[in-house]
Design an enzyme around this catalytic site. Structure first.
Site, PDB file in Angstrom:
ATOM      1  N   HIS A  38       0.766  -1.398   0.099  1.00  0.00           N
ATOM      2  CA  HIS A  38       0.171   0.106   0.032  1.00  0.00           C
ATOM      3  C   HIS A  38       0.766   1.237  -0.157  1.00  0.00           C
ATOM      4  O   HIS A  38       0.528   2.205   0.696  1.00  0.00           O
ATOM      5  CB  HIS A  38      -1.161   0.083   1.174  1.00  0.00           C
ATOM      6  N   SER A  63      15.605  20.577 -16.071  1.00  0.00           N
ATOM      7  CA  SER A  63      14.505  21.436 -16.214  1.00  0.00           C
ATOM      8  C   SER A  63      14.615  22.544 -17.096  1.00  0.00           C
ATOM      9  O   SER A  63      15.740  23.334 -16.669  1.00  0.00           O
ATOM     10  CB  SER A  63      13.674  21.675 -14.943  1.00  0.00           C
ATOM     11  N   LYS A 102      16.649  20.992 -10.918  1.00  0.00           N
ATOM     12  CA  LYS A 102      15.871  19.678 -11.266  1.00  0.00           C
ATOM     13  C   LYS A 102      16.927  19.023 -11.796  1.00  0.00           C
ATOM     14  O   LYS A 102      17.856  19.068 -12.543  1.00  0.00           O
ATOM     15  CB  LYS A 102      14.853  20.001 -12.097  1.00  0.00           C
ATOM     16  N   GLU A 148      10.635   7.582 -16.715  1.00  0.00           N
ATOM     17  CA  GLU A 148       9.326   8.157 -17.033  1.00  0.00           C
ATOM     18  C   GLU A 148       8.864   7.642 -18.581  1.00  0.00           C
ATOM     19  O   GLU A 148       7.717   7.510 -18.689  1.00  0.00           O
ATOM     20  CB  GLU A 148       9.129   9.526 -16.857  1.00  0.00           C
TER      21      GLU A 148
END
Ligand code: ARG
Length: 467
Positions: free
Chosen positions: A156, A283, A289, A296
């Protein structure tokens, strides 16, 4: 040039928009090697059964070889008016050698394309399987480099119980092993030669289908040639492509889960791993970043691979027997699946080779003694308490510790005993992480010895050096 198949029956070529709509050369040209291989085998057999003379076979073979070299060198001009790879190669061969006009004897584009795509699929499965082995090696490598790193295992997405990092990574090696099994299984059913099915009803000519199968390596484990047993089935089904697309989709789903774990782990909330700069991106706006774009994209590309499976199933649904032009639509979907999944596997492996654990962060997260609450219950069970009761007792201890603002390992033996007298002085030893990791030694558990054993087994299976 007039399209080959229209000679005779037709007074005009297709309208320009029809030709543009129905051509497949823009994507099926990638089958050229398989098309030539199939044609050489077919011609060899035609010669052996007396349909082609030695000279004709020689001309055809030499012509196809020359065309193959030109294609490989990028010197061949594909013509859209010739529709597809089969007609482009045959028309050019026939333009060069007269015997080319005999090559299509006892063959239709329907069994030819079914053959080519099976030959292609076999190669593709072999290549993909090799890449999957590489990804398994990368997982085992990362687990071995950080064999002393413990992380929390989650259910979970809540911290559950401690596991060696290697144990978590080897879970994916196991998933990939089953993916390999499914790919091998799909390959076995694709490895059957459809040539000789003709357009739909075979041929009246005395060809030798088994011989072609042997020449093209369509044989079972015992070396017995495998040929399709029904000509209508041979030209009309693409179930083997669906099987591949399904196995590849499941592989992609597994990759997406691994990608998601990595994405979570590099985030500062976890901070369990770092990825080298070359496998991350920045970024355009936020200078601080460093993003896990490879992971991804692997996760994102799963969408099209699953979509390709749906497209193929829908393409086949309700098709009347036998060949229908709809089937031309199979290629872009399987090509895309093959390319996407292969690239994803390769990039994932490369990224993992440039990924490093951050041991302090892992240890900090894994040494939360609450992760060993189940070990406390097992301790009580070993003292004779029924598990349900032990679960309740430890729950009460956790509640008290929370109330007192203490970690479980800060409680005294007396405090444990105030909840249940079964606790003895040895209870505190239950909360030592090293000892706890050494206790879970049954097969498949993340015990120290068991995970070492699993790593060794994997290294041996993958032929990796060391250990
Ligand atoms: N380009 C076609 C395909 O991919 C080849 C078979 C064409 N057959 C036909 N009867 N038009 O399916």
């Amino acid at each position: 040039m007039k399209p080959v198949s229209r000679s005779g029956r037709f007074s005009s070529g297709p309208a320009a928009d029809v030709a543009a709509f129905s051509e497949s050369i823009s994507f099926d040209h990638r089958l050229w090697q398989h098309d030539i291989r199939g044609s050489v085998a077919h011609a060899t057999m035609l010669h052996e059964v007396g349909i082609l003379s030695s000279k004709e076979l020689k001309d055809i073979r030499k012509g196809l070889e020359a065309i193959g070299s030109e294609i490989a060198a990028g010197m061949f001009t594909w013509k859209a008016e010739l529709e597809d790879v089969h007609m482009n190669i045959e028309a050019e061969l026939t333009r060069r050698v007269a015997a080319g006009a005999k090559l299509h004897t006892a063959r239709s584009r329907n069994d030819q394309v079914a053959l080519d795509i099976r030959l292609w699929l076999r190669d593709e499965i072999d290549a993909l399987s090799g890449e999957v082995r590489g990804l398994q090696a990368a997982l085992v490598g990362l687990g071995t480099r950080h064999a002393d790193v413990v992380i929390p295992g989650y259910t979970h997405l809540q911290r559950a119980q401690p596991v060696w990092l290697a144990h978590h990574l080897l879970a994916y090696a196991e998933m990939l092993e089953r993916d390999l099994g499914r790919l091998a299984d799909a390959r076995r059913r694709a490895n059957v030669c459809p040539l000789g099915s003709g357009a739909i009803a075979g041929t009246t000519l005395p060809i030798d289908r088994e011989r072609v199968a042997v020449l093209l390596g369509f044989c079972d484990a015992k070396g017995k040639p495998c040929v399709t047993q029904n000509s209508m089935d041979g030209v009309s089904d693409r179930d083997f492509l669906v099987e591949f697309a399904a196995a590849a989709a499941l592989l992609a789903v597994h990759l997406s889960r691994l990608a998601e774990d990595i994405i979570l782990w590099v985030g500062s909330e976890f901070g369990f791993v770092r990825i080298d700069d070359a496998y991350t991106t920045g970024s355009s706006l936020m200078p601080q970043k460093k993003n896990p774009d490879v992971a991804e994209l692997v996760r994102g590309k799963t969408g099209r691979v699953v979509g390709n499976l749906m497209s193929l199933l829908t393409l086949l649904k309700g098709l009347p027997m036998t060949y229908n032009r709809d089937l031309q639509e199979d290629k872009e979907r399987v090509f895309d699946t093959a390319d996407t999944v292969r690239a994803s596997v390769r990039l994932m492996a490369a990224m993992l080779e440039h990924t490093h654990a951050v041991p302090e962060a892992c240890r900090a997260a894994a040494s939360d003694p609450l992760l060993l609450a189940t070990d406390l219950a097992d301790y009580l069970v070993r003292k004779g308490m029924p598990f349900r009761q032990a679960h309740h007792v430890v729950g009460a201890v956790v509640g008290l510790a929370e109330k007192w603002g203490k970690r479980l390992d800060q409680l005294t033996v007396e405090e444990f005993q105030s909840v249940d007298a079964t606790f003895g002085p040895d209870v505190l030893g239950m909360l030592n992480l090293e000892a706890a990791m050494a206790r879970r030694e049954i097969t498949g558990a993340p015990g120290t010895g068991e995970v070492r054993r699993q790593l060794t087994t994997w290294r041996r299976r993958l032929g990796l050096k060391g250990r």
